[in-house]
Design an enzyme around this catalytic site. Sequence first.
Site, mmCIF file in Angstrom:
data_model
loop_
_atom_site.group_PDB
_atom_site.id
_atom_site.type_symbol
_atom_site.label_atom_id
_atom_site.label_comp_id
_atom_site.label_asym_id
_atom_site.label_seq_id
_atom_site.Cartn_x
_atom_site.Cartn_y
_atom_site.Cartn_z
ATOM 1 C CB SER A 6 -6.821 0.650 -6.852
ATOM 2 O OG SER A 6 -6.982 0.402 -5.475
ATOM 3 C CD GLN B 85 -8.337 -4.078 -6.255
ATOM 4 O OE1 GLN B 85 -7.450 -3.243 -6.330
ATOM 5 N NE2 GLN B 85 -8.873 -4.448 -5.114
ATOM 6 N NE ARG C 46 2.688 -3.260 2.054
ATOM 7 C CZ ARG C 46 1.522 -2.713 1.705
ATOM 8 N NH1 ARG C 46 1.362 -1.418 1.730
ATOM 9 N NH2 ARG C 46 0.538 -3.483 1.307
ATOM 10 C CE LYS D 7 -3.285 -7.383 -8.471
ATOM 11 N NZ LYS D 7 -2.822 -6.927 -7.172
ATOM 12 C CG HIS E 95 -0.811 -6.909 -2.937
ATOM 13 N ND1 HIS E 95 -2.156 -7.187 -2.908
ATOM 14 C CD2 HIS E 95 -0.726 -5.575 -2.728
ATOM 15 C CE1 HIS E 95 -2.832 -6.068 -2.693
ATOM 16 N NE2 HIS E 95 -1.986 -5.079 -2.590
ATOM 17 N NE ARG F 191 2.342 -2.156 -2.004
ATOM 18 C CZ ARG F 191 2.997 -1.027 -1.797
ATOM 19 N NH1 ARG F 191 4.249 -0.927 -2.176
ATOM 20 N NH2 ARG F 191 2.423 0.004 -1.216
#
Length: 397
Positions: free
Chosen positions: A107, A128, A165, A250, A274, A277
């Site tokens: 990541s 990524q 979140r 992505k 995701h 998320r």
Amino acid sequence: MSLPVNIDDFRRATRRRLPRIVFDFLEGGALDEITLRSNITDLAALRLRQSVMSDVSGIDLSTTVLGQTLRTPVLISPMGLLSLFHRDADVALARAARAAGTVFVHSAWSGAPLQKVAAAAPGAVWCQAAIWPDQRLVDQHLDRAEEADVPVLVLAGDVAVSSKRERDLRNGFTMQARPALRGVLNAATKPRWVANFLFGPKITFGDQSIDGRAMNIREMGEFMETENDAVTWDDVIRIRKRWRGKLAIKGVMTAQDARRAVDVGVDAIFVSNHGGRQFDAQPSTVSALPEIVQAVDGQAEVLVDGGIRRGSDIVKVRALGATAGLIGRPAVYGLVHSGEAGVTAVLDILRDETATALAFTGNITLNALSTSALSTSALAPGTNDAYPRARHTLQTP
Ligand SMILES: Cc1cc2nc3c(=O)[nH]c(=O)nc-3n(C[C@H](O)[C@H](O)[C@H](O)COP(=O)(O)O)c2cc1C
């Protein structure tokens, strides 16, 4: 304690081991978590057709994904901040992926430098990146990936804005040097995690600053807030020109975006929400998959993640035309359970389950699968042939 026999056993063990604040950060999604749950329930609602007397000896799960032959058709998705779960998180994931003959995607928000992770598992690490406002940072990331011989760059397309979140807000999860007080109090019942976190190596981030200076976790939090909400396809075109390896994008969830991505020359469309998320008003990835496969029409590979918890899920997404399926949270469940060995166990379970499900469909290779392996009773009438009917049960998975 009995050994976990499936991914959900690993999930329950993870919940027991982690302080609530940390488990919720892993497990949670945006807003009402509807998209998160539907990733799982829509996959479960899709059914496969059993075929008997088909000689399924000699099952071969190997598959080629973006030029790499993988022994295990389950890859590991990029996840940031994994140091919260294990002190050698990224290296353990990369090593386990390599041992299983698959790939781990590092990541852009990892605490472990790409160079170190790639060196620990040569050939098994993809990288990524995101399109940050400071172009120098993007270029630096690409250079680093090239130096590390990373064959595939995964560009995150769904991080232009950040989501709410609510578990994290309620728990007071913030990117501070130490978790919020409420979390620490709860952590008192999880001595192993607390010992690792408080007395283990300090969590720093070295890949994200222009001058290479390692940021602390609070600075990283501020950095993560600097989303680039002005990102456009022109940025992808610029990166496509600069990056010589394979490029995947992505977060693609519609046929329209998939076509656009093909037009700008990406090698793979990575269907992802995701893990629920980010945007909680969109469909599950498996329900978006058929229109994307159709739109791409073989001009790029299609990868997919979100809710994959069983080997049969891998067979289902392959039958729908994806080249490969990836897992996020399940890999972390293995990591929390027993580090690299736990991730290996998770991959083994998924590989074995994939082989069994494949055999029940009467096939011995993943390439032999097509939508005819899917049960029509789970298909919505009158729409795309392979459109799974969403049966949201709205129970916490
Ligand atoms: C803790 C956590 C951190 C994540 N960090 C990133 C990230 O840094 N970059 C990214 O593109 N996706 C990130 N994701 C999303 C995953 O790459 C993946 O899309 C998702 O977890 C797949 O769903 P699953 O967890 O149901 O398998 C993260 C997911 C989790 C659970």
